[in-house]
Enzyme design. Structure first.
Site, mmCIF file in Angstrom:
data_model
loop_
_atom_site.group_PDB
_atom_site.id
_atom_site.type_symbol
_atom_site.label_atom_id
_atom_site.label_comp_id
_atom_site.label_asym_id
_atom_site.label_seq_id
_atom_site.Cartn_x
_atom_site.Cartn_y
_atom_site.Cartn_z
ATOM 1 N N ASN A 1 -0.161 61.630 -28.353
ATOM 2 C CA ASN A 1 0.427 61.346 -29.665
ATOM 3 C C ASN A 1 0.966 62.591 -30.358
ATOM 4 O OD1 ASN A 1 -0.271 58.628 -29.362
ATOM 5 N ND2 ASN A 1 -2.319 58.970 -30.214
ATOM 6 N N ASN B 1 -10.568 54.155 -30.074
ATOM 7 C CA ASN B 1 -11.783 54.850 -30.491
ATOM 8 C C ASN B 1 -12.534 53.955 -31.472
ATOM 9 O OD1 ASN B 1 -13.654 56.632 -31.835
ATOM 10 N ND2 ASN B 1 -12.471 58.340 -31.026
ATOM 11 N N PRO B 2 -13.836 53.715 -31.269
ATOM 12 C CA PRO B 2 -14.577 52.849 -32.197
ATOM 13 C C PRO B 2 -14.486 53.278 -33.654
ATOM 14 C CG PRO B 2 -15.870 53.233 -30.218
ATOM 15 C CD PRO B 2 -14.662 54.130 -30.119
ATOM 16 N N SER B 3 -14.287 54.579 -33.899
ATOM 17 C CA SER B 3 -14.177 55.040 -35.285
ATOM 18 C C SER B 3 -12.950 54.449 -35.971
ATOM 19 C CB SER B 3 -14.113 56.573 -35.332
ATOM 20 O OG SER B 3 -12.943 57.059 -34.684
ATOM 21 N N THR C 1 -9.340 62.037 -25.641
ATOM 22 C CA THR C 1 -9.008 60.778 -24.970
ATOM 23 C C THR C 1 -7.862 60.984 -23.987
ATOM 24 O OG1 THR C 1 -9.720 59.497 -26.885
ATOM 25 C CG2 THR C 1 -8.254 58.399 -25.330
ATOM 26 N N HIS D 1 0.712 64.834 -35.099
ATOM 27 C CA HIS D 1 1.060 63.607 -34.376
ATOM 28 C C HIS D 1 2.536 63.287 -34.617
ATOM 29 C CE1 HIS D 1 -3.395 62.625 -35.122
ATOM 30 N NE2 HIS D 1 -3.277 62.909 -33.844
ATOM 31 N N HIS E 1 -12.860 68.955 -29.967
ATOM 32 C CA HIS E 1 -12.046 69.099 -28.758
ATOM 33 C C HIS E 1 -11.576 70.543 -28.604
ATOM 34 C CE1 HIS E 1 -12.205 64.829 -28.623
ATOM 35 N NE2 HIS E 1 -11.377 64.634 -29.631
#
EC number: 2.4.3.8
Length: 345
Positions: free
Chosen positions: A131, A176-178, A263, A298, A310
């Protein structure tokens, strides 16, 4: 041009050794240029990319060699997602993002998994779309969509204003669950809007790390049941924590020091094993593009990632070495030049 970056000219561009030694040669060369494991800065990296030039040639020997490394450590064709085949009833499934936390697989949980890996392997040409802001005005949408299998990360926007740059097709999208927590209130009140927003990804696989952290399990299961309740044509796949853990160890042994891989790197790692050819887009962690223009983080906003999670420059360096050795192709320039800005011949 007489800065330390000028030492890059000592590293040959072509005639690399064949086999696994080629990538090792590139790494040794890089350590010579940047001794003491000093990561290159933005300007040094731009010089390196421009010096290498736009030409890229795939190296089938290197592709096969790197695919074997991934197969030996991580077995993506078998372990990429949880299936009934790789997750027997009663197994103690250890989470990869939590210390000493596991889940015993019962019939209820196992029923959520497909029987086996749903992909017809090997996949042919794959696009892995990050992204990064470097995608903005890249005009890469058509080229991305020409791939047989397109992977996207974390529900990126694909509205009309972006399609020329990022395309429209999706075969797999990660969540992503967030995102479910912050953007959709854990699907307690926003189920319909969530389903409507996912329509842009068409008949895709929705890939979620449900069993990486305790906080991620409930949102991931809510996504599964929401899509099932609304009868969508999308299929939820749960990331296998054993695969994620092994991929993390694989890249740590190659110099990536972070709490967790991005990711994007997880997806590239999978693609290099599942696909015959891989082209990646939107992987550029710097604030300026190759022309020295400032770009957003992004392609759709300038929201910065959490600090210390990261190690994006380290990840980029590893991907760049794979590009140089012919294992994957990294697209960093415009795919189609802006005709209106070119001078007539």
């Amino acid at each position: 041009m007489k800065l330390q970056g000028s030492r890059m000219w000592l590293c040959p561009r072509t005639r690399l050794p064949v086999g696994a030694s080629a990538l090792g040669f590139l790494i040794l060369c890089w350590l010579y240029v940047f001794p003491g494991y000093r990561l290159p800065g933005h300007k040094e990296m731009v010089r390196e990319v421009l010096r290498f030039g736009p030409g890229w040639r795939k190296n089938r020997t290197e592709m096969d060699s790197f695919r074997k490394l991934l197969q030996d450590c991580c077995d993506p064709p078998h372990l990429f997602s949880l299936t009934k085949v790789n997750t027997p009833l009663g197994e103690n499934l250890w989470f990869d993002g939590e210390f000493f936390h596991s889940l015993t697989i019962d019939n209820s949980t196992r029923s959520l998994f497909p029987q086996d890996t749903p992909f017809k392997l090997p996949l042919k040409r794959c696009s892995v779309v990050g992204n990064g802001g470097i995608l903005k005005n890249s005009r890469c949408g058509e080229q991305i969509d020409e791939a047989d299998f397109v992977m996207r990360c974390n529900l990126p926007p694909l509205s009309r204003e972006y399609t020329e740059d990022v395309g429209t097709r999706t075969q797999l999208v990660t969540v992503n669950p967030s995102i479910i927590d912050k953007r959709y209130q854990n699907l307690l009140w926003s189920r319909k809007s969530f389903v409507e927003n996912l329509r842009v990804y068409q008949q895709s696989y929705v890939y979620m790390p449900a069993f990486s952290t305790k906080r991620g399990t409930d949102p991931s299961l809510r996504v599964y049941y929401t899509l099932a309740d609304f009868g969508t044509n999308q299929t939820v796949l749960f990331a296998n924590p054993n695969f994620l853990r092994n991929v993390g160890k694989f890249w740590k042994s190659r110099g990536i020091h972070s709490k967790r891989l991005s990711t994007g790197l997880f997806m590239v790692s999978a693609a290099l094993s599942l696909c015959e050819e891989v082209t990646i887009y939107g992987f550029w962690p710097f604030q300026m593009d190759l022309g020295g223009r400032y770009i957003s983080h992004h392609y759709y906003d300038n929201t910065l990632p959490l600090s210390g999670v990261h190690a994006m420059p380290e990840e980029f360096l590893q991907l760049w070495l794979l590009h140089k050795s012919g294992v994957l192709q990294m697209q960093l320039d415009q795919c189609k030049k802006d005709v209106s800005s070119q001078k007539p011949h």
